[in-house]
Design an enzyme around this catalytic site. Structure first.
Site, short mmCIF file in Angstrom:
data_model
loop_
_atom_site.label_atom_id
_atom_site.label_comp_id
_atom_site.label_asym_id
_atom_site.label_seq_id
_atom_site.Cartn_x
_atom_site.Cartn_y
_atom_site.Cartn_z
N GLU A 81 0.84 -1.21 0.00
CA GLU A 81 0.00 0.00 0.00
C GLU A 81 0.87 1.25 0.00
O GLU A 81 1.85 1.33 0.75
CB GLU A 81 -0.88 -0.01 1.26
CG GLU A 81 -1.76 1.23 1.36
CD GLU A 81 -2.78 1.09 2.47
OE1 GLU A 81 -3.54 0.10 2.46
OE2 GLU A 81 -2.79 1.96 3.36
N TYR B 45 -6.66 7.12 -0.01
CA TYR B 45 -7.46 8.27 -0.43
C TYR B 45 -7.60 9.20 0.76
O TYR B 45 -8.02 8.78 1.84
CB TYR B 45 -8.84 7.75 -0.86
CG TYR B 45 -9.76 8.77 -1.45
CD1 TYR B 45 -9.76 9.01 -2.82
CD2 TYR B 45 -10.66 9.47 -0.66
CE1 TYR B 45 -10.62 9.93 -3.38
CE2 TYR B 45 -11.53 10.40 -1.21
CZ TYR B 45 -11.51 10.63 -2.57
OH TYR B 45 -12.36 11.54 -3.12
N ALA C 114 -9.20 11.49 3.19
CA ALA C 114 -10.62 11.65 3.52
C ALA C 114 -11.09 13.08 3.34
O ALA C 114 -12.18 13.33 2.84
CB ALA C 114 -10.88 11.17 4.93
N GLY D 291 -14.19 6.36 5.99
CA GLY D 291 -13.31 7.49 6.30
C GLY D 291 -13.48 7.89 7.75
O GLY D 291 -14.52 7.61 8.36
N ASP D 292 -12.44 8.53 8.29
CA ASP D 292 -12.52 8.98 9.68
C ASP D 292 -13.34 10.27 9.76
O ASP D 292 -13.40 11.04 8.81
CB ASP D 292 -11.11 9.23 10.23
CG ASP D 292 -10.46 7.90 10.62
OD1 ASP D 292 -11.17 7.03 11.15
OD2 ASP D 292 -9.25 7.76 10.38
N GLN E 4 -6.93 -3.74 9.55
CA GLN E 4 -6.15 -2.69 10.22
C GLN E 4 -4.85 -3.33 10.69
O GLN E 4 -4.79 -4.55 10.90
CB GLN E 4 -6.96 -2.17 11.43
CG GLN E 4 -6.32 -1.10 12.26
CD GLN E 4 -6.03 0.15 11.47
OE1 GLN E 4 -5.10 0.17 10.66
NE2 GLN E 4 -6.82 1.19 11.70
N GLN F 288 6.63 7.42 13.89
CA GLN F 288 5.65 6.58 13.19
C GLN F 288 4.85 5.75 14.21
O GLN F 288 3.65 5.57 14.08
CB GLN F 288 6.40 5.67 12.22
CG GLN F 288 5.51 4.89 11.29
CD GLN F 288 6.27 3.75 10.65
OE1 GLN F 288 7.47 3.60 10.85
NE2 GLN F 288 5.56 2.96 9.88
P1 FAD Z 1 -17.46 1.27 8.47
O1 FAD Z 1 -17.34 -0.10 7.97
O2 FAD Z 1 -18.60 2.11 7.97
O3 FAD Z 1 -17.50 1.21 10.07
C1 FAD Z 1 -17.36 2.41 10.83
C2 FAD Z 1 -18.04 2.20 12.19
O4 FAD Z 1 -19.46 2.11 12.02
C3 FAD Z 1 -17.61 0.92 12.90
O5 FAD Z 1 -17.53 1.19 14.29
C4 FAD Z 1 -18.72 -0.06 12.60
O6 FAD Z 1 -18.87 -1.05 13.60
C5 FAD Z 1 -19.94 0.87 12.53
N1 FAD Z 1 -20.95 0.41 11.57
C6 FAD Z 1 -20.73 -0.03 10.29
N2 FAD Z 1 -21.90 -0.34 9.72
C7 FAD Z 1 -22.89 -0.10 10.62
C8 FAD Z 1 -24.30 -0.24 10.61
N3 FAD Z 1 -24.94 -0.66 9.52
N4 FAD Z 1 -25.00 0.11 11.73
C9 FAD Z 1 -24.34 0.56 12.84
N5 FAD Z 1 -22.98 0.72 12.91
C10 FAD Z 1 -22.28 0.38 11.80
N6 FAD Z 1 -9.10 6.21 5.72
C11 FAD Z 1 -8.97 7.16 4.75
O7 FAD Z 1 -9.34 8.29 4.95
N7 FAD Z 1 -8.39 6.85 3.54
C12 FAD Z 1 -7.95 5.61 3.25
O8 FAD Z 1 -7.43 5.36 2.16
C13 FAD Z 1 -8.07 4.57 4.25
N8 FAD Z 1 -7.66 3.31 4.02
C14 FAD Z 1 -7.84 2.34 4.98
C15 FAD Z 1 -7.46 1.02 4.69
C16 FAD Z 1 -7.62 0.01 5.65
C17 FAD Z 1 -7.20 -1.39 5.31
C18 FAD Z 1 -8.17 0.34 6.92
C19 FAD Z 1 -8.31 -0.73 7.97
C20 FAD Z 1 -8.56 1.64 7.21
C21 FAD Z 1 -8.42 2.66 6.24
N9 FAD Z 1 -8.82 3.97 6.47
C22 FAD Z 1 -8.68 4.94 5.50
C23 FAD Z 1 -9.40 4.35 7.78
C24 FAD Z 1 -10.96 4.22 7.80
O9 FAD Z 1 -11.52 5.16 6.94
C25 FAD Z 1 -11.39 4.45 9.25
O10 FAD Z 1 -10.93 3.42 10.07
C26 FAD Z 1 -12.87 4.72 9.46
O11 FAD Z 1 -13.03 5.21 10.79
C27 FAD Z 1 -13.79 3.51 9.30
O12 FAD Z 1 -13.91 3.16 7.99
P2 FAD Z 1 -14.68 1.79 7.59
O13 FAD Z 1 -14.78 1.79 6.12
O14 FAD Z 1 -14.11 0.65 8.29
O15 FAD Z 1 -16.15 2.14 8.22
#
Ligand code: FAD
Length: 290
Positions: free
Chosen positions: A17, A49, A51, A107-108, A175, A211
């Protein structure tokens, strides 16, 4: 090529990555990193990407560059801070460049307390459904062996993960984690929930103290005593810390492959020299497991 097709072969995959530059002036340097990583012949490479905008414009360009070098690429895409039309513009660009793989993320939440998200997307699963409808993409998602920090409960997080997979995820990338037992326990619990898609293990080589600090802030990952002792002993000696971090990541990967994990995804952090050392440490192991 779609990553789902690569994973179907059930052989070991090793992927890297990279992240786009924060400023356009660093674009060529990132392309240079990508080119060096391509030389190690990964099964695919992902591009993150930003956010909150900023680095996001270059994600598609870099993913297209990697693809043009003959390596399958996957572009990350986040949704929380975007409107549907912004997301669809990016999906359109990916289609135009024939990029077939998207890692769909929520995204965060932006740190600015005054920022109000547009509200078009709430969870990654909303984005996954949207991408699936928009075209013939292979869609991946993120997962959290130690639970997503906002979920409050690992079991609830897994229920939400199941919803995400059911929305159309072909694979998951974890993660970072520093104790492999966290992954093994997660894989078992995920299977019990009926989550059967391939899971790629995300490995972050920690090569300096700064880091490490950022990693802990971002991931809340458990740091085993062995890892903490290493940072304690070598944290102030940059070259020694780099070597120790590479050795730790190498050991983690060997243990994962030994225990049957089929996907190793290295968070390369735009440091091809670090990846080169890890890959050369395990070159025969990779050959034997392919
Ligand atoms: P989701 O899957 O939507 O989950 C987020 C939260 O909502 C979780 O606590 C989950 O339990 C809860 N949730 C999900 N669905 C539901 C539902 N239907 N009802 C109730 N609660 C629900 N960030 C960036 O900005 N750019 C990147 O390129 C990037 N790449 C990443 C790559 C990897 C491999 C990982 C692990 C993380 C990456 N992140 C990136 C960080 C990520 O955007 C954050 O961790 C973010 O907070 C959560 O994203 P997610 O897609 O896992 O969210």
């Amino acid at each position: 090529m779609k990553i789902s097709e690569i994973l179907q072969t059930n052989k070991l995959t090793v992927s890297f990555e990279i992240f786009p530059p924060k400023q356009d002036s660093a674009y060529d340097a990132v392309i240079g990193c990508a080119d060096e990583l391509v030389r190690f012949d990964p099964d695919f490479m992902s591009v993150t990407y930003g956010a909150g905008g900023g680095t996001s414009a270059n994600t598609v360009k870099i993913a297209a560059h990697i693809k043009d070098r003959g390596i399958t690429s996957i572009a990350h895409l986040t949704c929380l801070s975007s409107t549907t039309s912004e997301v669809h513009r990016i999906i359109g660009e990916l289609k135009d460049r024939n990029i077939e793989n998207i890692l769909a993320l929520r995204g965060d939440r932006p740190k600015d307390p005054d920022f109000v998200p547009p509200g078009d997307y709430r969870y990654a699963s909303d984005l996954i459904r949207d991408i699936r409808e928009a075209g013939d993409f292979c869609v991946g998602g993120a997962c959290y062996p130690e639970g997503h920090p906002e979920s409050g409960h690992k079991d609830r997080d897994l229920d939400n993960l199941k919803l995400k997979v059911d929305a159309g995820c072909s694979f998951l990338t974890t993660q970072m984690f520093f104790d492999n037992n966290m992954l093994y326990s997660f894989l078992y619990r995920a299977q019990c929930k009926g989550i059967n898609v391939p899971v790629l293990a995300g490995i972050m080589p920690i090569t300096n103290g700064a880091q490490l600090k950022r990693t802990i802030e971002l991931s809340n990952a458990y740091l085993p005593p062995k890892f903490l002792a290493l940072v304690d002993r070598f944290g102030d000696s940059p070259e020694a810390m780099k070597q120790a971090g590479i050795a730790y990541a190498t050991e983690q990967i060997i243990d994962l492959i030994t225990n049957g994990v089929r996907g190793i995804h290295i968070y390369a952090m735009n440091k091809p020299d670090v990846v080169q050392k890890i890959v050369s440490n395990i070159s025969d192991i990779i050959k034997a497991a392919k």
